[in-house]
Design a protein around this motif. Structure first.
Motif, PDB file in Angstrom:
ATOM      1  N   VAL A 194      -4.447  -2.312  -3.306  1.00 59.83           N
ATOM      2  CA  VAL A 194      -5.746  -1.648  -3.226  1.00 59.83           C
ATOM      3  C   VAL A 194      -6.073  -0.984  -4.560  1.00 59.83           C
ATOM      4  N   ARG A 195      -5.062  -0.449  -5.239  1.00 60.86           N
ATOM      5  CA  ARG A 195      -5.243   0.160  -6.560  1.00 60.86           C
ATOM      6  C   ARG A 195      -3.931   0.037  -7.328  1.00 60.86           C
ATOM      7  N   LEU A 196      -4.025  -0.054  -8.647  1.00 61.63           N
ATOM      8  CA  LEU A 196      -2.836  -0.219  -9.482  1.00 61.63           C
ATOM      9  C   LEU A 196      -1.939   1.021  -9.425  1.00 61.63           C
ATOM     10  N   SER A 197      -2.517   2.194  -9.193  1.00 58.96           N
ATOM     11  CA  SER A 197      -1.726   3.423  -9.188  1.00 58.96           C
ATOM     12  C   SER A 197      -0.741   3.485  -8.025  1.00 58.96           C
ATOM     13  N   ASP A 198      -0.853   2.568  -7.042  1.00 57.37           N
ATOM     14  CA  ASP A 198       0.119   2.535  -5.943  1.00 57.37           C
ATOM     15  C   ASP A 198       1.505   2.123  -6.429  1.00 57.37           C
ATOM     16  N   LEU A 199       1.604   1.579  -7.652  1.00 59.09           N
ATOM     17  CA  LEU A 199       2.885   1.089  -8.155  1.00 59.09           C
ATOM     18  C   LEU A 199       3.781   2.195  -8.704  1.00 59.09           C
ATOM     19  N   GLY A 200       3.294   3.430  -8.792  1.00 59.39           N
ATOM     20  CA  GLY A 200       4.151   4.501  -9.314  1.00 59.39           C
ATOM     21  C   GLY A 200       3.452   5.841  -9.316  1.00 59.39           C
ATOM     22  N   ASP A 201       4.218   6.888  -9.634  1.00 58.30           N
ATOM     23  CA  ASP A 201       3.690   8.244  -9.715  1.00 58.30           C
ATOM     24  C   ASP A 201       3.388   8.655 -11.146  1.00 58.30           C
ATOM     25  N   GLN A 202       3.932   7.923 -12.116  1.00 56.53           N
ATOM     26  CA  GLN A 202       3.695   8.209 -13.525  1.00 56.53           C
ATOM     27  C   GLN A 202       3.080   6.979 -14.179  1.00 56.53           C
ATOM     28  N   LEU A 203       2.383   7.199 -15.281  1.00 53.49           N
ATOM     29  CA  LEU A 203       1.693   6.101 -15.953  1.00 53.49           C
ATOM     30  C   LEU A 203       2.676   5.055 -16.458  1.00 53.49           C
TER      31      LEU A 203
ATOM     32  N   LEU B 282       0.852  -1.186   0.000  1.00 52.48           N
ATOM     33  CA  LEU B 282       0.000   0.000   0.000  1.00 52.48           C
ATOM     34  C   LEU B 282       0.890   1.238   0.000  1.00 52.48           C
ATOM     35  N   TYR B 283       0.541   2.187  -0.847  1.00 51.81           N
ATOM     36  CA  TYR B 283       1.272   3.455  -0.883  1.00 51.81           C
ATOM     37  C   TYR B 283       0.354   4.576  -0.411  1.00 51.81           C
ATOM     38  N   THR B 284       0.867   5.408   0.501  1.00 52.73           N
ATOM     39  CA  THR B 284       0.117   6.555   1.023  1.00 52.73           C
ATOM     40  C   THR B 284       0.964   7.810   0.855  1.00 52.73           C
ATOM     41  N   PRO B 285       0.449   8.837   0.182  1.00 51.77           N
ATOM     42  CA  PRO B 285       1.210  10.093   0.091  1.00 51.77           C
ATOM     43  C   PRO B 285       1.469  10.677   1.477  1.00 51.77           C
ATOM     44  N   ALA B 286       2.518  11.460   1.587  1.00 50.18           N
ATOM     45  CA  ALA B 286       2.923  11.986   2.893  1.00 50.18           C
ATOM     46  C   ALA B 286       1.866  12.883   3.508  1.00 50.18           C
ATOM     47  N   TYR B 287       1.036  13.531   2.693  1.00 55.13           N
ATOM     48  CA  TYR B 287       0.049  14.474   3.198  1.00 55.13           C
ATOM     49  C   TYR B 287      -1.254  13.795   3.624  1.00 55.13           C
ATOM     50  N   ALA B 288      -1.444  12.542   3.240  1.00 54.69           N
ATOM     51  CA  ALA B 288      -2.720  11.865   3.466  1.00 54.69           C
ATOM     52  C   ALA B 288      -2.808  11.311   4.885  1.00 54.69           C
ATOM     53  N   PRO B 289      -4.028  11.126   5.410  1.00 53.34           N
ATOM     54  CA  PRO B 289      -4.185  10.537   6.747  1.00 53.34           C
ATOM     55  C   PRO B 289      -3.847   9.056   6.732  1.00 53.34           C
ATOM     56  N   TRP B 290      -3.673   8.497   7.918  1.00 51.86           N
ATOM     57  CA  TRP B 290      -3.325   7.079   8.055  1.00 51.86           C
ATOM     58  C   TRP B 290      -4.457   6.209   7.508  1.00 51.86           C
ATOM     59  N   PRO B 291      -4.166   5.304   6.545  1.00 49.28           N
ATOM     60  CA  PRO B 291      -5.232   4.526   5.877  1.00 49.28           C
ATOM     61  C   PRO B 291      -5.628   3.278   6.669  1.00 49.28           C
TER      62      PRO B 291
ATOM     63  N   HIS C 196      -6.691   8.096 -11.269  1.00 53.67           N
ATOM     64  CA  HIS C 196      -6.162   8.021  -9.904  1.00 53.67           C
ATOM     65  C   HIS C 196      -4.886   8.847  -9.758  1.00 53.67           C
ATOM     66  N   LEU C 197      -4.008   8.787 -10.771  1.00 51.98           N
ATOM     67  CA  LEU C 197      -2.764   9.559 -10.700  1.00 51.98           C
ATOM     68  C   LEU C 197      -3.043  11.059 -10.731  1.00 51.98           C
ATOM     69  N   GLN C 198      -3.957  11.476 -11.593  1.00 45.39           N
ATOM     70  CA  GLN C 198      -4.289  12.894 -11.671  1.00 45.39           C
ATOM     71  C   GLN C 198      -4.932  13.376 -10.373  1.00 45.39           C
ATOM     72  N   SER C 199      -5.819  12.547  -9.804  1.00 43.89           N
ATOM     73  CA  SER C 199      -6.457  12.908  -8.536  1.00 43.89           C
ATOM     74  C   SER C 199      -5.422  13.016  -7.421  1.00 43.89           C
ATOM     75  N   ARG C 200      -4.447  12.114  -7.407  1.00 43.14           N
ATOM     76  CA  ARG C 200      -3.412  12.160  -6.378  1.00 43.14           C
ATOM     77  C   ARG C 200      -2.561  13.429  -6.517  1.00 43.14           C
ATOM     78  N   ARG C 201      -2.211  13.780  -7.760  1.00 47.58           N
ATOM     79  CA  ARG C 201      -1.411  15.003  -7.962  1.00 47.58           C
ATOM     80  C   ARG C 201      -2.198  16.241  -7.541  1.00 47.58           C
ATOM     81  N   ARG C 202      -3.504  16.247  -7.824  1.00 47.55           N
ATOM     82  CA  ARG C 202      -4.325  17.385  -7.426  1.00 47.55           C
ATOM     83  C   ARG C 202      -4.411  17.490  -5.907  1.00 47.55           C
TER      84      ARG C 202
END
Length: 435
Positions: A65-74, A13-22, A118-124
């Protein structure tokens, strides 16, 4: 968080630094047998170790949980997904309703189509989080009365006077509907009553910023409403919560306060109009109970209410635990000073190079949010000059010199309810009396 990669089912599982504990997502992975469970927070240290385990053959299944956890770029996501598939490792996605293991092209297509979104939403969200940590306004148009300049709100020279006149009128008369009509007549600015209520409650006009996560940061831009005025508005709104909206906006001092002791219903204020033949007849105000069918002279009830306030208010003040209030005030002030000292120490650590910028911004944000909560609690306490105020309100000549709107303001400050019966007997309940 990690375990031994000798186990076959591995969760990541990947969680951005700004996000709450999942917590919920971690629970999903654990419930489906993820052992070890690798969780990256901000960086991707554990992802590299996971991919090494995939390449060495010690991992037979990967839970995401989601495929976008595997990276920051497509291309990063596609490359690492291809690496897992070429190693013969089964990949499954954990959902709230179960486990999904795609195997055919028809099952993979919709999952891969979600990745760009998902990547665009995470960047936003990351951009919004960075602005939030820096104390910048949230996205969207600025509230009426402000404009954006240099990444912050500043008062708009044409709109700000309208908002300030709205606040002044409400503070003077305590009527939301009258304040809405006032700016419509004076400034030709038409707003709904709901919009006016939002203006009264919006932290922006107090110099604060409120974010979607419920956090409030104080003193981020020039305020259109002072702290004293804001506290007065909060008391007005709190007093009006138990009063019907029309009564809360009525001009009479006793509107919405007088209840029948027998049936509990709210008494209406009725004005009699002399008939056409009685030109010299004078009109009277009555308090009428529709249920018990009786009426009382408004002026007589008001005089008795004021008399009881002057008589009983000093006695009620003696029953208040003023020492406990003073102790609570001192504790809140001490916590505010401690937070200010912690913020100063964080700045010293940053200058010394002992704390990185992301950690510093996150900690400062938390301290400023906590400071805002403490300051709000402090402002909600009774005023420090409560004794002097009570002495003034206990003087009968003081009430006689007030207008009806001013009497209404003071009565709603000190009274919660007035109860009467058909004989005209009056019993008052103060706002600070126990329920």
């Amino acid at each position: 968080m990690a375990g031994d990669l000798s186990m076959g089912v591995c969760g990541y599982l990947y969680t951005p630094a700004y996000a709450p504990w999942p917590e919920e997502e971690l629970a999903w992975l654990k419930a489906h047998g993820a052992d070890p469970l690798w969780h990256d927070w901000g960086s991707r240290t554990y992802l590299e170790e996971l991919l090494q385990g995939v390449a060495s053959g010690s991992v037979q299944q990967v839970l995401l949980v989601r495929l976008s956890d595997l990276g920051d770029q497509l291309d990063e996501v596609h490359g690492r997904l291809l690496q897992i598939q070429q190693a013969g490792v089964r990949l499954s996605l954990v959902r709230a309703d179960g486990l999904q293991t795609p195997s055919t092209a028809g099952e993979w297509i919709p999952l891969l189509a979600e990745v760009p979104h998902h990547l665009q939403s995470r960047r936003r969200r990351q951009s919004q989080a960075q602005s939030r940590l820096a104390g910048k306004p949230p996205p969207g148009p600025p509230p009426f009365g402000y404009r954006r300049e240099g990444g912050r709100y500043i008062p708009d020279c044409r709109q700000a006077p309208i908002v300030q006149d709205f606040f002044r009128h409400f503070l003077l008369y305590g009527s939301l509907r009258q304040a809405v009509r006032f700016i419509a007549e004076k400034h030709h600015k038409r707003i709904s009553v709901a919009t006016g209520r939002n203006w009264l409650l919006n932290p922006v006009y107090r110099g604060d910023l409120a974010y979607a996560d419920g956090t409030v940061l104080r003193d981020t831009h020039p305020a259109l409403l002072s702290r004293t005025e804001a506290a007065q508005i909060d008391r007005w709104l709190k007093r009006n919560q138990g009063i019907p909206r029309r009564s809360a906006s009525a001009s009479r001092a006793l509107a919405g306060l007088v209840h029948c002791r027998a049936c509990g219903s709210l008494l209406r204020i009725v004005q009699t109009t002399p008939s056409k033949g009685k030109r010299n007849g004078s009109s009277y105000l009555y308090l009428r109970c529709q249920t018990c069918r009786y009426s009382l002279r408004y002026a007589e009830v008001q005089q008795e209410v004021i008399r009881q306030v002057c008589e009983q208010l000093p006695q009620r003040l003696q029953t208040l635990d003023r020492q406990a209030l003073a102790q609570t005030r001192q504790q809140l002030q001490a916590q505010l000073q401690a937070n200010a000292e912690r913020l100063r120490q964080l700045e010293e650590l940053r200058q010394a190079g002992l704390l990185d910028e992301p950690s510093l911004a996150q900690r400062c944000y938390q301290l400023r949010a906590e400071t805002a909560r403490l300051a709000q609690k402090l402002e909600q306490l009774p005023p420090a000059n409560l004794t002097q105020t009570v002495q003034t309100l206990s003087l009968l000549p003081f009430w006689q010199d007030l207008s009806e709107s001013e009497r209404r303001a003071y009565l709603r400050e000190v009274l919660r309810k007035v109860e009467v019966d058909s004989t005209g007997a009056v019993q008052i309940t103060f706002a600070f009396d126990p329920l």
